[in-house]
Design a protein around this motif. Structure first.
Motif, PDB file in Angstrom:
ATOM      1  N   ASN A 191      -2.424   6.977  -0.507  1.00 44.76           N
ATOM      2  CA  ASN A 191      -1.944   6.339  -1.569  1.00 44.76           C
ATOM      3  C   ASN A 191      -0.820   5.517  -1.411  1.00 44.76           C
ATOM      4  O   ASN A 191      -0.734   4.045  -1.829  1.00 44.76           O
ATOM      5  N   LEU A 192       0.130   5.910  -1.002  1.00 47.10           N
ATOM      6  CA  LEU A 192       1.530   4.961  -0.664  1.00 47.10           C
ATOM      7  C   LEU A 192       1.317   3.884   0.268  1.00 47.10           C
ATOM      8  O   LEU A 192       1.729   2.790   0.028  1.00 47.10           O
ATOM      9  N   TYR A 193       0.633   4.300   1.191  1.00 45.32           N
ATOM     10  CA  TYR A 193       0.547   3.232   2.514  1.00 45.32           C
ATOM     11  C   TYR A 193      -0.233   2.216   1.995  1.00 45.32           C
ATOM     12  O   TYR A 193       0.061   1.089   2.167  1.00 45.32           O
ATOM     13  N   ARG A 194      -1.457   2.419   1.505  1.00 43.42           N
ATOM     14  CA  ARG A 194      -2.598   1.435   1.221  1.00 43.42           C
ATOM     15  C   ARG A 194      -1.855   0.548   0.063  1.00 43.42           C
ATOM     16  O   ARG A 194      -2.182  -0.559   0.101  1.00 43.42           O
ATOM     17  N   ASN A 195      -1.312   1.082  -1.168  1.00 39.13           N
ATOM     18  CA  ASN A 195      -0.795   0.372  -1.942  1.00 39.13           C
ATOM     19  C   ASN A 195       0.287  -0.624  -1.743  1.00 39.13           C
ATOM     20  O   ASN A 195       0.382  -1.676  -2.068  1.00 39.13           O
ATOM     21  N   ALA A 196       1.164  -0.031  -0.655  1.00 38.66           N
ATOM     22  CA  ALA A 196       2.294  -0.982  -0.593  1.00 38.66           C
ATOM     23  C   ALA A 196       1.672  -2.117   0.413  1.00 38.66           C
ATOM     24  O   ALA A 196       2.166  -3.266   0.490  1.00 38.66           O
ATOM     25  N   LYS A 197       0.810  -1.650   1.434  1.00 35.93           N
ATOM     26  CA  LYS A 197       0.216  -2.626   2.260  1.00 35.93           C
ATOM     27  C   LYS A 197      -0.565  -3.661   1.640  1.00 35.93           C
ATOM     28  O   LYS A 197      -0.495  -5.077   1.694  1.00 35.93           O
ATOM     29  N   GLN A 250       9.809 -12.705   7.204  1.00 36.95           N
ATOM     30  CA  GLN A 250      11.005 -13.582   7.274  1.00 36.95           C
ATOM     31  C   GLN A 250      11.508 -13.398   5.795  1.00 36.95           C
ATOM     32  O   GLN A 250      12.404 -13.779   5.238  1.00 36.95           O
ATOM     33  N   ASP A 251      10.762 -12.680   4.908  1.00 37.76           N
ATOM     34  CA  ASP A 251      11.263 -12.081   3.577  1.00 37.76           C
ATOM     35  C   ASP A 251      12.516 -11.307   3.528  1.00 37.76           C
ATOM     36  O   ASP A 251      12.674 -10.585   4.204  1.00 37.76           O
ATOM     37  N   LYS A 252      13.280 -11.628   2.311  1.00 38.92           N
ATOM     38  CA  LYS A 252      14.427 -10.762   1.972  1.00 38.92           C
ATOM     39  C   LYS A 252      14.432 -10.243   0.658  1.00 38.92           C
ATOM     40  O   LYS A 252      14.410 -11.099  -0.268  1.00 38.92           O
ATOM     41  N   VAL A 253      14.015  -9.099   0.567  1.00 42.43           N
ATOM     42  CA  VAL A 253      13.523  -8.642  -1.021  1.00 42.43           C
ATOM     43  C   VAL A 253      14.659  -7.856  -1.495  1.00 42.43           C
ATOM     44  O   VAL A 253      15.387  -6.946  -1.088  1.00 42.43           O
ATOM     45  N   ILE A 254      14.882  -8.222  -2.765  1.00 39.94           N
ATOM     46  CA  ILE A 254      15.910  -7.626  -3.558  1.00 39.94           C
ATOM     47  C   ILE A 254      15.474  -6.344  -4.272  1.00 39.94           C
ATOM     48  O   ILE A 254      14.655  -6.260  -4.797  1.00 39.94           O
ATOM     49  N   VAL A 307       8.460   4.239  -9.381  1.00 41.34           N
ATOM     50  CA  VAL A 307       7.444   3.672  -8.788  1.00 41.34           C
ATOM     51  C   VAL A 307       7.244   2.125  -8.359  1.00 41.34           C
ATOM     52  O   VAL A 307       6.882   1.941  -7.309  1.00 41.34           O
ATOM     53  N   PHE A 308       7.725   1.440  -9.352  1.00 45.58           N
ATOM     54  CA  PHE A 308       7.704  -0.067  -9.290  1.00 45.58           C
ATOM     55  C   PHE A 308       8.790  -0.212  -8.073  1.00 45.58           C
ATOM     56  O   PHE A 308       8.144  -1.051  -7.172  1.00 45.58           O
ATOM     57  N   CYS A 309       9.783  -0.128  -8.058  1.00 45.44           N
ATOM     58  CA  CYS A 309      10.787  -0.327  -6.676  1.00 45.44           C
ATOM     59  C   CYS A 309      10.057   0.272  -5.549  1.00 45.44           C
ATOM     60  O   CYS A 309      10.033  -0.281  -4.390  1.00 45.44           O
ATOM     61  N   LEU A 310       9.869   1.587  -5.704  1.00 46.36           N
ATOM     62  CA  LEU A 310       9.488   2.446  -4.338  1.00 46.36           C
ATOM     63  C   LEU A 310       8.369   1.655  -3.606  1.00 46.36           C
ATOM     64  O   LEU A 310       8.455   1.566  -2.507  1.00 46.36           O
ATOM     65  N   THR A 311       7.401   0.983  -4.362  1.00 45.32           N
ATOM     66  CA  THR A 311       6.267   0.314  -3.634  1.00 45.32           C
ATOM     67  C   THR A 311       6.303  -1.137  -3.288  1.00 45.32           C
ATOM     68  O   THR A 311       6.505  -1.517  -2.297  1.00 45.32           O
ATOM     69  N   VAL A 312       6.723  -1.842  -4.514  1.00 43.19           N
ATOM     70  CA  VAL A 312       7.068  -3.322  -4.299  1.00 43.19           C
ATOM     71  C   VAL A 312       8.268  -3.717  -3.687  1.00 43.19           C
ATOM     72  O   VAL A 312       8.112  -4.794  -2.872  1.00 43.19           O
ATOM     73  N   ALA A 313       9.321  -2.926  -3.895  1.00 42.63           N
ATOM     74  CA  ALA A 313      10.856  -3.623  -3.366  1.00 42.63           C
ATOM     75  C   ALA A 313      11.250  -2.789  -2.262  1.00 42.63           C
ATOM     76  O   ALA A 313      12.247  -3.166  -1.772  1.00 42.63           O
ATOM     77  N   LEU A 314      10.681  -1.746  -1.914  1.00 41.73           N
ATOM     78  CA  LEU A 314      10.923  -0.969  -0.720  1.00 41.73           C
ATOM     79  C   LEU A 314       9.772  -0.672   0.257  1.00 41.73           C
ATOM     80  O   LEU A 314      10.028  -1.275   1.245  1.00 41.73           O
ATOM     81  N   ASN A 315       8.822  -0.071   0.021  1.00 47.93           N
ATOM     82  CA  ASN A 315       7.684   0.263   0.964  1.00 47.93           C
ATOM     83  C   ASN A 315       7.151  -1.020   1.496  1.00 47.93           C
ATOM     84  O   ASN A 315       6.658  -1.210   2.328  1.00 47.93           O
ATOM     85  N   ILE A 331      19.383  -3.706  -0.581  1.00 46.26           N
ATOM     86  CA  ILE A 331      19.812  -2.844  -1.494  1.00 46.26           C
ATOM     87  C   ILE A 331      21.046  -2.982  -2.420  1.00 46.26           C
ATOM     88  O   ILE A 331      22.202  -3.054  -2.223  1.00 46.26           O
ATOM     89  N   VAL A 332      20.718  -3.158  -3.842  1.00 43.57           N
ATOM     90  CA  VAL A 332      21.655  -3.270  -4.997  1.00 43.57           C
ATOM     91  C   VAL A 332      21.770  -2.067  -5.617  1.00 43.57           C
ATOM     92  O   VAL A 332      20.637  -1.636  -6.536  1.00 43.57           O
ATOM     93  N   PRO A 333      22.803  -1.466  -5.744  1.00 43.87           N
ATOM     94  CA  PRO A 333      22.952  -0.106  -6.479  1.00 43.87           C
ATOM     95  C   PRO A 333      22.617  -0.214  -7.741  1.00 43.87           C
ATOM     96  O   PRO A 333      22.082   0.595  -8.459  1.00 43.87           O
TER      97      PRO A 333
END
Length: 516
Positions: A197-203, A214-218, A226-234, A245-247
């Protein structure tokens, strides 16, 4: 392949590429992968093994990244928890989730001392040292704490492991993460997300959004969500991008990291975009961003248009839910976007709109949105009946009302349970909210249904404004744009609207306040 093994592959092919930036600290993929190996190995040394459940109660930091990927490397299951939860809120999740070890911040040691007697199966507490916690920990009488014998420092676990560690071979259907839903009805449910689930959705999300090395993702959305977990991290780590990473979110923090690091992608919820728009920043403050991503709640069309006009960057609105890992739709980047739409199905995911019998509806008709794909959860932890009611023949029934147009773009109308019934007519809160958002004085708005002796329910609004405005003026404004039964009966003015930790406006909190 899973998120942990993919990161190792990236570390081998581009070892010196920047993996993350955190408050000036930069780590390459090789350094991050070595830390993950060491931490995974250290977990095994203290008795945490494949299949064990680990509570992860930390904020946005390298602690979260190393813990998540380290646990994944040994085949343990991570349960991310909001660190600002009260002990009582944490207690339910930790007990229901059968947590064997907890990774947490030193600031929260007193929380777990209070909870310890309720968690007899928790054997280890791994403590992450923080700058704010250093002084406070010195004030604790740790020798008197019953959990002290079970406490180890994060650094101790990390340093005891081997950077050449090779974990067990994992199965695609092994549960990697259990995400507890927000519990809008009853107690929170634990959505079991597998490595697949995690791998395929992130990919698939990264491919759809054209993320590259070349991307730098905030990453300023909460990582436990889950939104950050998949879209902005994985997703960025799957494609060799750099995660900034912004605390904690603030408009100034976002403007600062964009300028300092030439960030290219920002992911946020509509409330964040509203704060950025309302700030006095110059129009070139986000000039290096190539893409903004919105999710978590429907974005008002007026907000989207005003933000894009001011900052000259496009917003791709999408849709997801914890049970779908979470992404199912995004507005495409190579075709026209449609304001107000959540876009089209991402690759490998199918969305459709059905009636109460589960039959697909033609374009334009409103029904329940259901989802099929490799991102659909394994089920709810220890809840087979709820799982069977939510997943039917592989399809995930989302509980959201939606419609699809002739070109395959989906539009969320509202949550089924939020729909208001006025004299037999359906009123969707979002429709009224969209109208009020288009008024120049309205900054935020939430619409709910309240009991009405004559019509069954009436439309009630809560608004935040940027200048004084009278209730009758806003009602008159709605009268010009809405059918009579949709017009608000009353409007309350608030300093701010209740929100969850991701910034999503909580209608249910407003209902609870009124006792409806």
């Amino acid at each position: 392949m899973n998120i942990s093994s993919q990161l190792t592959l990236t570390a081998r092919t581009t070892p010196m590429k920047e993996a993350y930036i955190f408050e000036g600290d930069i780590k390459t993929y090789a350094e991050l992968d070595a830390a993950i190996n060491a931490f995974a190995s250290g977990l095994e040394r203290i008795g945490i093994n494949r299949g064990d459940h680990i509570g992860l109660v930390v904020g946005n930091s390298p602690f979260f990244v190393i813990s998540l990927y380290g646990a994944a490397r040994i085949g343990a299951t991570v349960i991310p928890i909001n660190p600002i939860y009260t002990p009582e809120e944490m207690s339910y999740i930790l007990k229901d989730g059968d947590v064997k070890a907890i990774i947490t911040l030193d600031l929260l040691i007193p929380h777990f001392e209070k909870l310890h007697s309720q968690l007899p199966n928790t054997e280890q507490y791994i403590i992450c040292k923080t700058q704010d916690g250093t002084k406070k920990v010195a004030e604790y009488e740790l020798d008197t704490f019953t959990i002290k014998p079970k406490m180890k420092s994060f650094t101790e676990v990390l340093s005891s492991g081997s950077i050449s560690y090779e974990g067990p071979e994992l199965r695609d259907d092994d549960v990697a993460v259990i995400l507890y839903t927000s519990g809008t009805t009853g107690k929170p449910k634990g959505a079991m997300l597998t490595h697949k689930n995690l791998y395929r959705n992130a990919k698939d999300s990264a491919d759809f959004l054209k993320m590259n090395d070349q991307d730098k993702v905030i990453a300023t959305l909460p990582m436990f969500h889950v939104f950050c977990l998949t879209v902005a991290l994985n997703a960025p780590l799957m494609n060799g991008a750099t995660v900034i990473i912004v605390p904690k979110f603030s408009p100034q923090a976002v403007f600062d990291v964009v300028k300092r690091h030439d960030a290219t992608v920002f992911a946020g919820v509509p409330t964040m975009y509203n704060f950025l728009l309302q700030s006095p920043a110059e129009k070139d403050a986000l000039k290096t961003l190539r893409l903004c991503i919105s999710g978590g709640a429907s974005m008002p069309v007026a907000l989207l248009k005003n933000f894009e006009q001011k900052f000259n960057v496009i917003i791709s609105e999408g849709y997801g839910l914890s049970e779908a890992s979470p992404v199912t739709c995004f507005n495409p980047l190579d075709k026209p976007r449609k304001p107000g739409s959540i876009g089209t199905s991402i690759v490998n995911v199918e969305n459709k709109v059905v009636n109460e019998l589960g039959e697909e509806l033609p374009p334009g008709e409103v029904g329940e949105l259901i989802v099929l794909g490799p991102n659909v959860m394994k089920g709810y932890y220890k809840m087979p009946e709820d799982t069977a009611a939510t997943i039917r023949d592989g399809w995930l029934f989302t509980g959201d009302l939606a419609k699809m147009d002739e070109e395959g773009y989906f539009f969320i109308v509202d949550r089924k349970k939020d729909m208001i019934l006025v004299g037999g007519f359906n009123v969707f809160p979002r429709e009224v909210e969209e109208v009020l958002y288009s008024h120049k004085s309205v900054v935020e708005v939430a619409v709910i249904g309240v009991p009405d002796p004559e019509f069954g329910e009436a439309v009630k609004c809560f608004v935040v404004t940027n200048e004084p405005v009278k209730e009758q003026e806003l009602i008159a404004f709605c009268t010009e744009k809405l059918a009579k039964y949709k017009i608000p009966s009353t409007i309350d003015f608030l300093e701010e609207l209740p929100k969850n930790t991701t910034g999503k406006i909580l209608r249910r909190a407003l209902k609870e306040k009124l006792g409806v």
